[in-house]
Design a protein around this motif. Structure first.
Motif, short mmCIF file in Angstrom:
data_model
loop_
_atom_site.label_atom_id
_atom_site.label_comp_id
_atom_site.label_asym_id
_atom_site.label_seq_id
_atom_site.Cartn_x
_atom_site.Cartn_y
_atom_site.Cartn_z
N VAL A 56 0.86 -1.18 0.00
CA VAL A 56 0.00 0.00 0.00
C VAL A 56 0.89 1.23 0.00
O VAL A 56 1.99 1.23 0.55
CB VAL A 56 -0.96 0.03 1.22
CG1 VAL A 56 -2.08 -0.96 1.05
CG2 VAL A 56 -0.22 -0.24 2.52
N VAL A 71 -1.68 4.82 9.92
CA VAL A 71 -2.77 5.26 9.05
C VAL A 71 -2.17 6.00 7.87
O VAL A 71 -1.41 6.96 8.04
CB VAL A 71 -3.75 6.17 9.82
CG1 VAL A 71 -4.88 6.63 8.89
CG2 VAL A 71 -4.33 5.44 11.03
N GLU A 74 -4.30 7.58 1.02
CA GLU A 74 -3.91 7.26 -0.35
C GLU A 74 -4.21 8.43 -1.28
O GLU A 74 -4.99 9.33 -0.96
CB GLU A 74 -4.66 6.00 -0.81
CG GLU A 74 -4.24 4.76 -0.04
CD GLU A 74 -4.98 3.51 -0.50
OE1 GLU A 74 -4.31 2.53 -0.82
OE2 GLU A 74 -6.22 3.54 -0.52
N SER A 127 -8.71 7.72 -0.04
CA SER A 127 -9.13 6.72 0.93
C SER A 127 -8.10 6.59 2.06
O SER A 127 -6.93 6.96 1.91
CB SER A 127 -9.35 5.36 0.26
OG SER A 127 -8.24 5.04 -0.52
N THR A 128 -8.56 6.05 3.17
CA THR A 128 -7.70 5.88 4.34
C THR A 128 -7.41 4.40 4.53
O THR A 128 -8.31 3.57 4.40
CB THR A 128 -8.43 6.42 5.59
OG1 THR A 128 -8.67 7.82 5.40
CG2 THR A 128 -7.60 6.23 6.85
N VAL A 129 -6.15 4.09 4.83
CA VAL A 129 -5.77 2.70 5.06
C VAL A 129 -5.14 2.59 6.45
O VAL A 129 -4.20 3.32 6.77
CB VAL A 129 -4.75 2.20 4.00
CG1 VAL A 129 -4.35 0.76 4.29
CG2 VAL A 129 -5.33 2.31 2.61
N ILE A 130 -5.70 1.70 7.26
CA ILE A 130 -5.13 1.43 8.58
C ILE A 130 -4.31 0.15 8.45
O ILE A 130 -4.86 -0.92 8.21
CB ILE A 130 -6.23 1.26 9.64
CG1 ILE A 130 -7.16 2.48 9.63
CG2 ILE A 130 -5.61 1.09 11.03
CD1 ILE A 130 -8.43 2.26 10.45
N VAL A 131 -3.00 0.28 8.57
CA VAL A 131 -2.11 -0.85 8.34
C VAL A 131 -1.75 -1.49 9.69
O VAL A 131 -1.37 -0.79 10.63
CB VAL A 131 -0.81 -0.41 7.62
CG1 VAL A 131 0.11 -1.59 7.37
CG2 VAL A 131 -1.15 0.30 6.32
#
Lengths: 66, 153
Positions: B113, B126, B129, B133-137
């Protein structure tokens, strides 16, 4: 704050939960140190409508679009 | 399929072990101490899921402080079995914190990501992108971290 606690802030949102074998889309219902639970629907491509529990420890990431 | 052990059953097992068994000898508990340990373990079982801390459970007991220490150890061991959690931050957390506001690539067990580091916790990052959008890794399943600026060769 743990990963599960941070994900819990997204309850009610449409998310994609990515694990090593699959990505599960749905509405996030709950999140704790054991499971992330989604309401998946056939409309978003994961089998029949129903709740899906994924292991929190096996979740690589959670994507939210809202 | 193996039978699932409930918290109550686990506490029963521990209580039985505590009675005249090895834990009693290790900690040198008398019969009063054993009863007090059992009482706190029972309270712990009933508190499961309520978020009540070990400290608050011990604080409401009439126990003296050396026994509190022993019970705290036993409860922490049980909690470790029931709900193992990493206590130290992920080594990636420090790297991510040093890159707050920067674009990065993170390789996970589910793929790579890319996004701007917006927030860093002990075991999550967090990303925002490019698409918004938000990505919680989950850092537990992260295998690589790389600062990445596609505009720079």
């Amino acid at each position: 704050m743990t990963f599960a606690e941070r994900v819990r802030e997204c309850v009610g949102e449409i998310v994609h939960v990515a694990t090593i074998v699959d990505t599960v889309p749905g509405i996030l219902l709950s999140s704790n140190n054991n499971f992330l639970t989604l309401r998946a629907s056939s409309a978003v491509g994961y089998g029949p409508t129903g709740n899906v529990a994924t292991l929190t420890s096996s979740t690589a990431f959670v994507r939210t679009t809202e | 399929m193996a039978n699932q052990v409930t918290l109550e059953e686990l506490v029963d097992l521990i209580q039985n072990a505590v009675r005249p068994g090895p834990i009693t000898r290790i900690f040198g508990l008398g019969s009063t101490g054993i009863n007090e340990v059992s009482e706190v373990l029972r309270r712990f079982a009933n508190s499961n899921g309520t978020g009540e801390s070990v400290e608050s459970l011990l604080g409401s007991s009439p126990l003296n402080s050396p026994l509190n220490g022993i019970i705290g150890i036993i409860i922490n061991i049980i909690e470790g079995f029931i709900n193992p959690r990493p206590t130290l931050p992920s080594p990636f957390a420090r790297l991510a914190r040093a890159n707050l506001g920067n674009n990065v690539l993170m390789t996970t067990t589910a793929g790579t990501v890319e996004g701007v580091v917006a927030e860093v916790g002990s075991w999550y990052v967090v990303l925002t992108e490019a698409a918004g959008s938000t990505v919680i890794v989950n850092l537990e399943n992260t295998t690589a971290f790389q600062p990445y600026n596609p505009g720079v060769a």
